[in-house]
Design a protein around this motif. Structure first.
Motif, PDB file in Angstrom:
ATOM      1  N   VAL A 270       0.864  -1.184   0.000  1.00  0.00           N
ATOM      2  CA  VAL A 270       0.000   0.000   0.000  1.00  0.00           C
ATOM      3  C   VAL A 270       0.901   1.234   0.000  1.00  0.00           C
ATOM      4  O   VAL A 270       2.094   1.140   0.293  1.00  0.00           O
ATOM      5  CB  VAL A 270      -0.935   0.033   1.228  1.00  0.00           C
ATOM      6  CG1 VAL A 270      -1.938  -1.099   1.175  1.00  0.00           C
ATOM      7  CG2 VAL A 270      -0.129  -0.030   2.535  1.00  0.00           C
ATOM      8  N   GLU A 271       0.334   2.393  -0.321  1.00  0.00           N
ATOM      9  CA  GLU A 271       1.141   3.621  -0.360  1.00  0.00           C
ATOM     10  C   GLU A 271       0.274   4.838  -0.027  1.00  0.00           C
ATOM     11  O   GLU A 271      -0.953   4.787  -0.139  1.00  0.00           O
ATOM     12  CB  GLU A 271       1.773   3.794  -1.740  1.00  0.00           C
ATOM     13  CG  GLU A 271       0.777   3.862  -2.871  1.00  0.00           C
ATOM     14  CD  GLU A 271       1.434   3.757  -4.233  1.00  0.00           C
ATOM     15  OE1 GLU A 271       2.465   4.409  -4.438  1.00  0.00           O
ATOM     16  OE2 GLU A 271       0.892   3.041  -5.090  1.00  0.00           O
ATOM     17  N   VAL A 272       0.927   5.903   0.386  1.00  0.00           N
ATOM     18  CA  VAL A 272       0.224   7.143   0.719  1.00  0.00           C
ATOM     19  C   VAL A 272       0.056   7.982  -0.548  1.00  0.00           C
ATOM     20  O   VAL A 272       1.033   8.256  -1.254  1.00  0.00           O
ATOM     21  CB  VAL A 272       1.001   7.962   1.777  1.00  0.00           C
ATOM     22  CG1 VAL A 272       0.224   9.219   2.143  1.00  0.00           C
ATOM     23  CG2 VAL A 272       1.268   7.116   3.018  1.00  0.00           C
ATOM     24  N   VAL A 273      -1.184   8.387  -0.823  1.00  0.00           N
ATOM     25  CA  VAL A 273      -1.461   9.290  -1.945  1.00  0.00           C
ATOM     26  C   VAL A 273      -1.855  10.644  -1.383  1.00  0.00           C
ATOM     27  O   VAL A 273      -2.771  10.748  -0.553  1.00  0.00           O
ATOM     28  CB  VAL A 273      -2.586   8.746  -2.849  1.00  0.00           C
ATOM     29  CG1 VAL A 273      -2.904   9.746  -3.961  1.00  0.00           C
ATOM     30  CG2 VAL A 273      -2.190   7.409  -3.452  1.00  0.00           C
ATOM     31  N   THR A 274      -1.153  11.707  -1.821  1.00  0.00           N
ATOM     32  CA  THR A 274      -1.412  13.075  -1.382  1.00  0.00           C
ATOM     33  C   THR A 274      -1.577  13.957  -2.620  1.00  0.00           C
ATOM     34  O   THR A 274      -1.498  13.475  -3.754  1.00  0.00           O
ATOM     35  CB  THR A 274      -0.248  13.602  -0.532  1.00  0.00           C
ATOM     36  OG1 THR A 274       0.908  13.734  -1.384  1.00  0.00           O
ATOM     37  CG2 THR A 274       0.084  12.653   0.619  1.00  0.00           C
ATOM     38  N   ALA A 275      -1.748  15.238  -2.392  1.00  0.00           N
ATOM     39  CA  ALA A 275      -1.867  16.183  -3.510  1.00  0.00           C
ATOM     40  C   ALA A 275      -0.615  16.153  -4.394  1.00  0.00           C
ATOM     41  O   ALA A 275      -0.685  16.447  -5.586  1.00  0.00           O
ATOM     42  CB  ALA A 275      -2.103  17.594  -2.980  1.00  0.00           C
ATOM     43  N   GLU A 276       0.520  15.779  -3.815  1.00  0.00           N
ATOM     44  CA  GLU A 276       1.783  15.773  -4.560  1.00  0.00           C
ATOM     45  C   GLU A 276       1.863  14.675  -5.618  1.00  0.00           C
ATOM     46  O   GLU A 276       2.522  14.829  -6.636  1.00  0.00           O
ATOM     47  CB  GLU A 276       2.961  15.638  -3.592  1.00  0.00           C
ATOM     48  CG  GLU A 276       3.145  16.877  -2.711  1.00  0.00           C
ATOM     49  CD  GLU A 276       4.326  16.722  -1.756  1.00  0.00           C
ATOM     50  OE1 GLU A 276       4.975  15.653  -1.771  1.00  0.00           O
ATOM     51  OE2 GLU A 276       4.589  17.668  -1.000  1.00  0.00           O
ATOM     52  N   ASN A 277       1.186  13.535  -5.361  1.00  0.00           N
ATOM     53  CA  ASN A 277       1.306  12.419  -6.317  1.00  0.00           C
ATOM     54  C   ASN A 277      -0.032  11.896  -6.835  1.00  0.00           C
ATOM     55  O   ASN A 277      -0.078  10.890  -7.533  1.00  0.00           O
ATOM     56  CB  ASN A 277       2.118  11.267  -5.700  1.00  0.00           C
ATOM     57  CG  ASN A 277       1.437  10.649  -4.482  1.00  0.00           C
ATOM     58  OD1 ASN A 277       0.468  11.179  -3.966  1.00  0.00           O
ATOM     59  ND2 ASN A 277       1.960   9.527  -4.024  1.00  0.00           N
ATOM     60  N   VAL A 278      -1.126  12.584  -6.482  1.00  0.00           N
ATOM     61  CA  VAL A 278      -2.457  12.073  -6.838  1.00  0.00           C
ATOM     62  C   VAL A 278      -2.657  11.966  -8.351  1.00  0.00           C
ATOM     63  O   VAL A 278      -3.387  11.082  -8.825  1.00  0.00           O
ATOM     64  CB  VAL A 278      -3.573  12.933  -6.192  1.00  0.00           C
ATOM     65  CG1 VAL A 278      -3.643  14.327  -6.814  1.00  0.00           C
ATOM     66  CG2 VAL A 278      -4.929  12.230  -6.299  1.00  0.00           C
ATOM     67  N   ASP A 279      -2.005  12.838  -9.121  1.00  0.00           N
ATOM     68  CA  ASP A 279      -2.183  12.813 -10.584  1.00  0.00           C
ATOM     69  C   ASP A 279      -1.777  11.461 -11.179  1.00  0.00           C
ATOM     70  O   ASP A 279      -2.304  11.054 -12.226  1.00  0.00           O
ATOM     71  CB  ASP A 279      -1.359  13.923 -11.238  1.00  0.00           C
ATOM     72  CG  ASP A 279      -1.956  15.300 -10.995  1.00  0.00           C
ATOM     73  OD1 ASP A 279      -3.119  15.353 -10.533  1.00  0.00           O
ATOM     74  OD2 ASP A 279      -1.274  16.301 -11.251  1.00  0.00           O
ATOM     75  N   MET A 280      -0.868  10.759 -10.521  1.00  0.00           N
ATOM     76  CA  MET A 280      -0.413   9.462 -11.015  1.00  0.00           C
ATOM     77  C   MET A 280      -1.509   8.414 -10.957  1.00  0.00           C
ATOM     78  O   MET A 280      -1.470   7.413 -11.692  1.00  0.00           O
ATOM     79  CB  MET A 280       0.782   8.966 -10.164  1.00  0.00           C
ATOM     80  CG  MET A 280       2.041   9.788 -10.305  1.00  0.00           C
ATOM     81  SD  MET A 280       3.291   9.284  -9.064  1.00  0.00           S
ATOM     82  CE  MET A 280       3.431   7.533  -9.386  1.00  0.00           C
ATOM     83  N   TYR A 281      -2.490   8.641 -10.076  1.00  0.00           N
ATOM     84  CA  TYR A 281      -3.491   7.582  -9.812  1.00  0.00           C
ATOM     85  C   TYR A 281      -4.907   7.969 -10.210  1.00  0.00           C
ATOM     86  O   TYR A 281      -5.824   7.167 -10.062  1.00  0.00           O
ATOM     87  CB  TYR A 281      -3.460   7.211  -8.312  1.00  0.00           C
ATOM     88  CG  TYR A 281      -2.086   6.825  -7.864  1.00  0.00           C
ATOM     89  CD1 TYR A 281      -1.512   5.625  -8.275  1.00  0.00           C
ATOM     90  CD2 TYR A 281      -1.335   7.657  -7.030  1.00  0.00           C
ATOM     91  CE1 TYR A 281      -0.242   5.269  -7.880  1.00  0.00           C
ATOM     92  CE2 TYR A 281      -0.053   7.301  -6.631  1.00  0.00           C
ATOM     93  CZ  TYR A 281       0.484   6.114  -7.059  1.00  0.00           C
ATOM     94  OH  TYR A 281       1.747   5.749  -6.676  1.00  0.00           O
TER      95      TYR A 281
END
Length: 285
Positions: A270-281
């Motif tokens: 699992v991984e943390v998704v934030t505003a910094e990497n959300v575009d990837m998902y």
């Protein structure tokens, strides 16, 4: 599948279907619609239809043994997908849920480091008896206990739903107006928490740090819009695919490589998704 109304299970079923078709197998779906009775009857119906392998995400793990026994009598291997597992199943594919809770707590501690004094946080639980929910909550609880300036003011059942998350958050805000963090053990509850925060005139990023669990598309959209801080992303599509691949190995007489041989578990990261990497998902348009 647990419930096709939920984005998580839609992705899970898609992973199962695409992996099955890629392997040249026919795909049959039984939607349990969050019903234990439908879980049992749907499983038995599939077995009676002559399936070669059964992948099941149980509403109630305690109700699994009867279906597993019936499947094995028909020489059908059984792969449990997420939620929880009981009985003599052949494999259990799931996220590393405890680690997800730990990651949520570490992220919260890091993000709220500049707030002085005692910091009050809420944990919204899944329905009582949810094996994955208990582990997700335990990971968060155990990690947050390592920080003396954090207090877990409540752990309350949000019943896996938007409505439950809303009610728990509304009531906790009324009792604890200084609340600075919320951890919801699934994204529907986090979406409900976000609605309650908005109703109270608060932001899920700047006022009360809101962290969910799943990586569902609606939660990703809230993160991208700056209304929710983070979610712990699972990969339901990948899990569904892995369950089919394990089933195919068994049908071919091959051994499965388990993460935990004792429980026949295959862990997914699992991984943390934030505003910094959300575009990837974010889902494709």
């Amino acid at each position: 599948v647990y419930d096709m109304q939920q984005p998580y299970w839609q992705e899970y079923a898609r992973g199962v279907q695409e992996a099955a078709e890629a392997a040249g197998a026919e795909f049959l779906l039984s939607d349990q619609k969050s019903s234990q009775e439908a879980q049992v009857s749907g499983s038995l119906d599939l077995i009676n239809q002559g399936i070669s392998a059964l992948v099941i995400s149980p509403v109630q793990p305690a109700a699994l043994p009867a279906a597993i026994d019936a499947a094995h009598e028909a020489k059908v291997p059984v792969l449990i997908g997420d939620v929880g597992a009981e009985g003599e199943y052949d494999g259990f594919v799931l996220s590393d849920n405890y680690e997800g809770g730990v990651l949520a707590a570490k992220y919260m501690v890091e993000q709220l480091a500049d707030i002085e004094g005692q910091k009050e946080v809420l944990s919204i639980l899944l329905h009582p008896g949810s094996a994955v929910g208990e582990v997700r909550a335990a990971g968060f609880r155990d990690e947050i206990a390592n920080y003396d300036d954090f207090t877990l003011v409540a752990e309350l059942n949000g019943n896996d739903t938007v409505e439950g998350g809303f009610e728990v958050t509304r009531d906790t805000l009324a009792a604890n107006p200084e609340l600075v963090g919320i951890y919801a053990t699934n994204d529907p509850e986090a979406i409900g928490a976000n609605q309650a925060l908005k109703q109270a005139g608060k932001s899920g990023v700047d006022d009360v740090l809101l962290v969910g669990f799943n990586g569902d598309a609606p939660a990703l959209e809230l993160i991208a819009a700056g209304e929710m801080a983070a979610t712990i992303r699972q990969d339901p599509y990948g899990q569904g695919k892995a369950a089919v691949e394990a089933a195919m190995q068994l049908l071919a007489g091959e051994a499965i490589e388990y993460s935990d041989p004792e429980t026949k578990s295959i862990f997914f990261p699992v991984e943390v998704v934030t505003a910094e990497n959300v575009d990837m998902y974010m889902p494709a348009e």
